[in-house]
Enzyme design. Structure first.
Site, short mmCIF file in Angstrom:
data_model
loop_
_atom_site.label_atom_id
_atom_site.label_comp_id
_atom_site.label_asym_id
_atom_site.label_seq_id
_atom_site.Cartn_x
_atom_site.Cartn_y
_atom_site.Cartn_z
N CYS B 173 0.85 -1.20 0.00
CA CYS B 173 0.00 0.00 0.00
C CYS B 173 0.88 1.25 0.00
CB CYS B 173 -0.90 0.04 1.23
SG CYS B 173 -1.90 -1.42 1.50
N HIS B 177 0.88 5.15 -1.42
CA HIS B 177 0.25 5.99 -0.41
C HIS B 177 1.15 6.30 0.78
CE1 HIS B 177 -3.59 5.87 -2.47
NE2 HIS B 177 -3.50 4.57 -2.58
N ARG B 221 -13.16 -0.53 -2.61
CA ARG B 221 -11.96 0.29 -2.84
C ARG B 221 -10.68 -0.51 -2.53
NH1 ARG B 221 -9.83 3.50 -6.00
NH2 ARG B 221 -8.58 1.64 -5.99
N CYS B 225 -7.57 -1.83 -4.95
CA CYS B 225 -6.17 -1.47 -4.66
C CYS B 225 -5.30 -2.73 -4.71
CB CYS B 225 -6.04 -0.84 -3.27
SG CYS B 225 -6.47 0.90 -3.22
#
Lengths: 103, 264, 205
Positions: B173, B177, B221, B225
């Site tokens: 992730c 991010h 969502r 991802c």
């Protein structure tokens, strides 16, 4: 059966603003699904808005309008508690009519 | 018609945006333009009606569903989720808690959602129910109970999952991010390791996505991802999805919810 | 592994420091996370379950405390061993093909099919040709790559190696291992090389 619309109407300085959110797929008839087959056209063709029993807006819609359309317009007049009725018809003959009171 | 005018304005805005370093401002303008007409409201209306409709083998409504604030209390419930639930002995996010309510109150098996397809059947029902619940925490502050040891544990696992690199592209992730001011193509990426970015993300999902006219929950969502991370697929409402949600919500603690959001 | 043994004391210290915050003191959150990263996932199409297992360097670069300089050097040396140089000694293909590969971000997701050729996804993270405005910023701009850096043997070999396995030069690089992880074929990497170095390529305009 189509899903309900969300209608809001408010009067200010002698004008009533009406805001309508419609639930509709608005298929153009030009889109293909994952298997390559054409998705048939399915869109709202005509919309009518009435203040009490008087038509204040008559609109022709077409396939260029987005999915779940949003429409906002104003008309002169209207008072708190008056009834606003919005109706639409689509190219498959399906229809929907909802109402709200002016706030 | 304002609709058509809006489209013309948007086209102009997007053309201008092509020269800009970031499309963030243009998207913000577009968002403002249709803010009072977020189609997420249609899902919320459907969700409210589904909440009150007797369904499933037990022909029951969800009006006795306990989202943590007591049976039937929807107001403010999402602002305190994910949270620990003593009856299931687990930390649950909104979607996994709704699964519990559907199963216990209505007799609808969780597998109807977990093994389903996006935007279809009971998963679609879940979208609408989530839209209804989160609307009733809009404008409220995110307040997780981080004193709870189970929630605290999920935070620790979520933080580690956030940095977990695996798969053919070595992504985690944090690849996308973990820093400020980054973007993929023209899409701005929130930095989820800091409060501001976490509020922007956690505080605006679930959301209506204008590009595909779909309503996406946080479960959806996160699933997408991971798809783009090239991992295997996370199960709906699995532990990793709840742990990452706790990590995001805890990082966003105190921020104001704008749910349901509106995305490009 | 030497890299791992260097890491252990730092991690143990970190866990000890955070233990005070947790009611279940002494819990090994790292082990629990690894277990969760298996149990929460399922195979879907080409996205197999084994993708959840970590290679040694993936594990080291996922730790909350980054690897030490010595551990990084060791990873880089190990990864350098994976770089395969072109069999025919030719480093360059067709920049026009390279551009297509740089533009495409397709491949390896569970919605992709086996056997389809993958994109390089270069524009997702890098600026390349100036006329392409839709570029990401996770990696540095590569505009005028060949023009600015020249194309002597060292630079050509470095770039090939970087594309084949970026971890050979920076242990915890965010960039995928295009060759080593079978994202791109050798022929595709040659096309991307041409896109970066060819004086006629739009990247060098």
């Amino acid at each position: 059966m189509a899903n309900p619309m969300r209608i809001r109407a408010a009067v200010k300085d002698g004008f009533t603003e009406v805001r309508v959110l419609m639930s509709h797929v608005m298929e153009t008839g030009q889109r293909k699904d994952s298997s390559g087959a054409l998705v048939p056209a399915h869109f709202i063709t005509e919309l009518t808005a009435k203040h009490n029993d008087k038509v204040v807006l008559l609109a022709q819609f077409g396939p260029s309008v987005s999915t779940n359309p949003y429409l906002s317009f104003k008309f002169q007049g209207g008072a708190k508690g008056d009834k606003i009725v919005v109706s639409w018809v689509d190219n498959k003959g399906d229809s929907r009519s909802d109402e709200a009171l002016i706030a | 018609m304002r609709k058509t005018l809006g489209m013309a304005a948007l086209a102009a805005v997007l053309a201008g945006g092509a020269q800009a370093q970031s499309t963030a401002d243009e998207i913000a303008k577009y968002r403002e333009m249709i803010a009072d007409g977020n189609p997420a409201e249609l899902f919320e209306m459907e969700g409210e009606s589904l909440w009150k409709t007797p369904r499933g083998p037990k022909k029951a409504t969800l009006e006795q569903c306990d989202l943590g604030q007591g049976p039937g209390v929807v107001d403010g419930a999402f602002a305190r989720m994910p949270r620990y639930f003593a009856d299931t002995g687990r930390v649950q996010d909104l979607e996994s808690r709704l699964l519990t309510c559907m199963e216990t109150l209505q007799g609808i098996p969780a597998s109807a959602v977990v093994d389903g397809d996006w935007n279809k059947g009971e998963r679609k029902t879940m979208d609408a129910l989530a839209a209804y619940v989160v609307t009733h925490s809009r404008g409220q502050k995110i307040q997780l109970d981080l004193a709870n040891p189970q929630t605290r544990r999920m935070y620790e696992l979520g933080k580690r999952a956030f940095y977990y690199r695996s798969g053919p592209m070595d992504f985690s992730c944090s690849t996308c991010h973990g820093e400020d001011g980054k973007r993929i193509r023209l899409q701005d990426l929130p930095n989820l390791t800091h409060k501001e970015g976490a509020i922007a993300a956690w505080g605006s999902w679930p959301a209506y996505r204008v590009s595909n006219s779909q309503f996406w929950t946080m479960q959806h969502r996160l699933n997408d991802c991971f798809r783009q991370q090239r991992t295997a697929e996370p199960e709906f409402a699995s532990e990793v999805t709840v742990a990452l949600s706790v990590y995001m919500a805890a990082t966003a603690q105190g921020g104001v919810l704008q749910t349901p959001g509106l995305k490009r | 592994m030497k890299a791992v043994s260097i890491l252990r004391p730092a991690l143990a210290a970190l866990l000890a420091a955070t233990a005070g915050l947790s009611a279940a003191a002494g819990e090994d959150y790292d082990a629990q996370t690894r277990e969760m990263m298996q149990s929460s996932f399922k195979e879907n199409g080409i996205a197999s379950k084994y993708r959840q297992l970590q290679l040694d360097f993936q594990k080291a670069c996922s730790a909350l405390v980054p690897p030490s300089a010595a551990a990084m050097k060791q990873i880089e040396a190990e990864q350098m061993q994976t770089v395969r140089w072109p069999d025919d000694g030719k480093f360059f293909g067709d920049w026009k093909e390279g551009e297509k590969i740089a533009q495409s971000g397709r491949g390896l997701t569970w919605t992709d099919k086996a056997g389809e050729s993958n994109g390089g996804g270069c524009y997702n993270c890098h600026q390349l040709a100036p006329q392409e405005l839709s570029f990401g910023t996770i990696g540095p701009s590569l505009h005028r790559y060949g023009k600015l850096r020249g194309s002597d043997e060292g630079m050509v070999k470095y770039t090939w190696g970087k594309l084949w396995n970026a971890k050979a030069y920076n242990a915890c690089s965010q960039m995928p291992r295009m060759g080593d992880a079978h994202i791109l074929s050798e022929a595709q990497i040659k096309h991307v090389m041409a896109y970066l170095f060819d004086p006629a390529s739009p990247v060098n305009q």
